[in-house]
Design a protein around this motif. Structure first.
Motif, PDB file in Angstrom:
ATOM      1  N   PRO A 174      34.353  70.850  62.566  1.00  0.00           N
ATOM      2  CA  PRO A 174      33.295  71.171  62.229  1.00  0.00           C
ATOM      3  C   PRO A 174      32.880  72.185  61.511  1.00  0.00           C
ATOM      4  N   GLY A 175      33.788  73.178  61.049  1.00  0.00           N
ATOM      5  CA  GLY A 175      33.703  74.529  60.634  1.00  0.00           C
ATOM      6  C   GLY A 175      34.312  73.622  59.001  1.00  0.00           C
ATOM      7  N   PHE A 176      34.850  72.269  58.848  1.00  0.00           N
ATOM      8  CA  PHE A 176      34.778  71.614  57.631  1.00  0.00           C
ATOM      9  C   PHE A 176      34.575  70.753  57.357  1.00  0.00           C
ATOM     10  N   ALA A 177      33.347  71.328  57.004  1.00  0.00           N
ATOM     11  CA  ALA A 177      32.049  70.625  56.587  1.00  0.00           C
ATOM     12  C   ALA A 177      31.087  71.521  55.009  1.00  0.00           C
ATOM     13  N   TRP A 178      30.251  70.652  54.938  1.00  0.00           N
ATOM     14  CA  TRP A 178      29.206  71.254  53.458  1.00  0.00           C
ATOM     15  C   TRP A 178      28.421  71.296  53.678  1.00  0.00           C
ATOM     16  N   GLU A 179      28.056  72.253  53.358  1.00  0.00           N
ATOM     17  CA  GLU A 179      26.715  73.135  53.351  1.00  0.00           C
ATOM     18  C   GLU A 179      25.464  73.476  52.446  1.00  0.00           C
ATOM     19  N   GLU A 180      24.442  72.727  52.956  1.00  0.00           N
ATOM     20  CA  GLU A 180      23.436  71.864  51.527  1.00  0.00           C
ATOM     21  C   GLU A 180      22.409  73.191  51.490  1.00  0.00           C
ATOM     22  N   ASN A 181      22.427  73.079  50.122  1.00  0.00           N
ATOM     23  CA  ASN A 181      21.307  74.189  49.732  1.00  0.00           C
ATOM     24  C   ASN A 181      20.639  74.166  49.283  1.00  0.00           C
ATOM     25  N   ILE A 182      19.575  74.374  48.956  1.00  0.00           N
ATOM     26  CA  ILE A 182      18.423  74.076  48.105  1.00  0.00           C
ATOM     27  C   ILE A 182      18.404  74.786  46.930  1.00  0.00           C
ATOM     28  N   VAL A 183      18.204  74.489  45.869  1.00  0.00           N
ATOM     29  CA  VAL A 183      18.079  75.261  44.795  1.00  0.00           C
ATOM     30  C   VAL A 183      17.128  76.009  44.371  1.00  0.00           C
ATOM     31  N   TYR A 184      15.835  74.217  44.154  1.00  0.00           N
ATOM     32  CA  TYR A 184      14.354  74.158  44.203  1.00  0.00           C
ATOM     33  C   TYR A 184      13.739  72.745  44.433  1.00  0.00           C
ATOM     34  N   GLY A 185      12.713  73.428  44.453  1.00  0.00           N
ATOM     35  CA  GLY A 185      11.326  71.455  44.606  1.00  0.00           C
ATOM     36  C   GLY A 185      11.542  71.432  45.661  1.00  0.00           C
ATOM     37  N   SER A 186      10.914  70.628  46.134  1.00  0.00           N
ATOM     38  CA  SER A 186      10.382  69.979  48.492  1.00  0.00           C
ATOM     39  C   SER A 186       9.833  68.845  47.828  1.00  0.00           C
ATOM     40  N   GLY A 187       9.931  68.858  48.689  1.00  0.00           N
ATOM     41  CA  GLY A 187       9.706  67.237  49.172  1.00  0.00           C
ATOM     42  C   GLY A 187      10.827  66.363  50.764  1.00  0.00           C
ATOM     43  N   SER A 188      10.852  65.388  50.821  1.00  0.00           N
ATOM     44  CA  SER A 188      11.810  64.623  51.947  1.00  0.00           C
ATOM     45  C   SER A 188      13.272  64.532  51.354  1.00  0.00           C
ATOM     46  N   SER A 189      12.908  63.759  49.346  1.00  0.00           N
ATOM     47  CA  SER A 189      13.933  63.284  49.092  1.00  0.00           C
ATOM     48  C   SER A 189      14.138  64.445  48.065  1.00  0.00           C
ATOM     49  N   LYS A 190      15.905  63.844  47.692  1.00  0.00           N
ATOM     50  CA  LYS A 190      17.168  64.737  47.214  1.00  0.00           C
ATOM     51  C   LYS A 190      17.152  64.489  46.027  1.00  0.00           C
ATOM     52  N   ILE A 191      17.593  64.974  44.955  1.00  0.00           N
ATOM     53  CA  ILE A 191      18.200  65.291  44.085  1.00  0.00           C
ATOM     54  C   ILE A 191      19.895  66.353  44.449  1.00  0.00           C
ATOM     55  N   VAL A 192      20.749  65.449  43.777  1.00  0.00           N
ATOM     56  CA  VAL A 192      22.215  66.302  44.058  1.00  0.00           C
ATOM     57  C   VAL A 192      22.946  66.619  43.086  1.00  0.00           C
ATOM     58  N   GLN A 193      23.280  67.430  43.256  1.00  0.00           N
ATOM     59  CA  GLN A 193      23.694  68.376  41.383  1.00  0.00           C
ATOM     60  C   GLN A 193      25.287  68.463  42.415  1.00  0.00           C
ATOM     61  N   LEU A 194      26.129  67.647  41.644  1.00  0.00           N
ATOM     62  CA  LEU A 194      27.394  68.129  41.719  1.00  0.00           C
ATOM     63  C   LEU A 194      27.467  68.245  40.068  1.00  0.00           C
ATOM     64  N   PHE A 195      29.648  69.419  40.769  1.00  0.00           N
ATOM     65  CA  PHE A 195      30.084  69.912  39.477  1.00  0.00           C
ATOM     66  C   PHE A 195      31.495  69.529  39.663  1.00  0.00           C
ATOM     67  N   VAL A 196      31.958  69.746  38.416  1.00  0.00           N
ATOM     68  CA  VAL A 196      33.521  68.955  37.838  1.00  0.00           C
ATOM     69  C   VAL A 196      33.042  70.458  36.596  1.00  0.00           C
ATOM     70  N   ASN A 197      34.686  71.405  37.805  1.00  0.00           N
ATOM     71  CA  ASN A 197      34.800  72.093  36.826  1.00  0.00           C
ATOM     72  C   ASN A 197      35.935  72.483  37.031  1.00  0.00           C
ATOM     73  N   GLY A 198      37.158  71.905  35.879  1.00  0.00           N
ATOM     74  CA  GLY A 198      38.498  72.991  35.261  1.00  0.00           C
ATOM     75  C   GLY A 198      39.038  71.155  35.718  1.00  0.00           C
ATOM     76  N   VAL A 199      40.545  71.576  35.434  1.00  0.00           N
ATOM     77  CA  VAL A 199      41.178  70.107  35.297  1.00  0.00           C
ATOM     78  C   VAL A 199      41.149  69.850  36.500  1.00  0.00           C
ATOM     79  N   ILE A 200      41.229  67.969  36.388  1.00  0.00           N
ATOM     80  CA  ILE A 200      41.132  67.412  37.007  1.00  0.00           C
ATOM     81  C   ILE A 200      42.186  67.404  37.770  1.00  0.00           C
ATOM     82  N   SER A 201      42.589  67.621  39.034  1.00  0.00           N
ATOM     83  CA  SER A 201      43.921  66.786  39.814  1.00  0.00           C
ATOM     84  C   SER A 201      43.306  66.370  41.397  1.00  0.00           C
TER      85      SER A 201
END
Length: 323
Positions: free
Chosen positions: A36-63
């Motif tokens: 269970p510890g191997f999981a993703w924590e969801e952090n709210i950057v800003y905004g409100s409401g029940s709907s979500k817009i997710v920001q994912l990051f592709v940084n560095g060499v794709i491997s």
């Protein structure tokens, strides 16, 4: 939350320096994946409401290779994040921030396929925000976006494939070093660094490059609604600035991550939404596993890894200006 993380880190250090063997506590990634510890924590950057817009990051060499500590590769982690987006009905749009020179052909294509599957399964808009570099495989992923934002100075392009071979046959001859290959077929030792590359072998490798290049051209043509002939004209391996890329139809708008996120909100049809990011939760098991991999590493200088990379050439969608 921060206090819990520091407490967890302190416990790990106490356990480690007390001499308790890590071998018995962390058996491998496969065991940790179900923890269970191997999981993703969801952090709210800003905004409100029940709907979500997710920001994912592709940084560095794709491997697709695990990192130095043996933890999952960037491609695996991103695929897991995309799976989470697929399963979360509250996610109404995805913003993909890319800052990458590209990378392995297979890992890049698999991630691109996952992005297309997300669009098919969830029918949510994907907006791409390109950072300082979105070249080769980085741009390959960007073609899955409904809209692409970039900075006028973003390095993009490098549209093509590269396959590099190391050859030390002349140096080996001077040193009197010889290598004998007992092989089952004419091309079993194709690409051997101990002898010159023959023309038939060069043609074989070129056919592989051409095949991957053709797939890249098709992906751009479909994703950007350009004719294949037009893509062939601009996909000669050179890099473009954001300004040039916009004129060529490779991007849509100039703007940063925040502007791309606002556009994603407008495409989602929602009035308000929370902008969220996923962060890897700190867990004792993962820290122990990382420590285990580090301290039990028989090759701390990474020499074996370098030699393995040299002896295992691979097709790359990657911007490589020098070696």
């Amino acid at each position: 939350m921060h206090r819990k993380k520091w407490v967890a880190l302190l416990i790990v250090l106490v356990v480690f320096f007390a001499g308790i063997t890590v071998e018995g506590l962390a058996g491998g990634y496969e065991e940790l994946a179900d923890n269970p510890g191997f999981a993703w924590e969801e952090n709210i950057v800003y905004g409100s409401g029940s709907s979500k817009i997710v920001q994912l990051f592709v940084n560095g060499v794709i491997s697709g290779e695990p990192n130095a500590t043996g933890m999952p590769s960037m491609a695996e982690l991103l695929a897991e994040q995309l799976r989470r987006v697929e399963e979360d009905e509250l996610v109404k749009a995805l913003v993909l921030r890319i800052d990458s020179p590209g990378g392995e052909v297979v890992a890049t294509d698999e991630l691109h396929t996952r992005l297309l599957r997300l669009k098919q399964l969830r029918d949510i808009p994907i907006v791409v925000s390109m950072g300082s570099t979105a070249a080769s495989g980085g741009y390959y992923l960007a073609t899955a976006g409904d809209s692409i934002f970039a900075n006028p100075n973003t390095l993009t392009g490098s549209l093509g494939v590269i396959f590099s071979l190391v050859n030390y046959s002349e140096a080996a001859a001077k040193l009197g070093v010889k290598q004998f290959a007992i092989k089952s077929g004419r091309y079993k030792d194709i690409g051997s660094p101990a002898r010159p590359l023959t023309e038939p072998e060069r043609q074989i490798f070129q056919s592989l490059v051409n095949e991957s290049y053709g797939k890249f051209v098709d992906v751009i043509a479909k994703g950007r609604n350009l004719s294949r002939q037009r893509v062939l004209e601009i996909a000669d391996g050179r890099v473009y600035s954001g300004e040039q890329a916009k004129k060529l139809g490779l991007i849509d708008e100039f703007g940063d991550l925040e502007e791309a996120t606002r556009h994603a909100l407008s495409l989602s049809g929602e009035q308000d939404a929370m902008v969220v990011r996923y962060s890897d939760q700190l867990s004792i098991s993962k820290l122990l596993f990382s420590l285990k991999q580090h301290w039990s590493n028989p090759d701390p200088l990474g020499i074996g890894n370098i030699l393995q990379r040299q002896s295992s050439p691979r097709l790359l969608y990657q911007f490589i200006p020098s070696f």
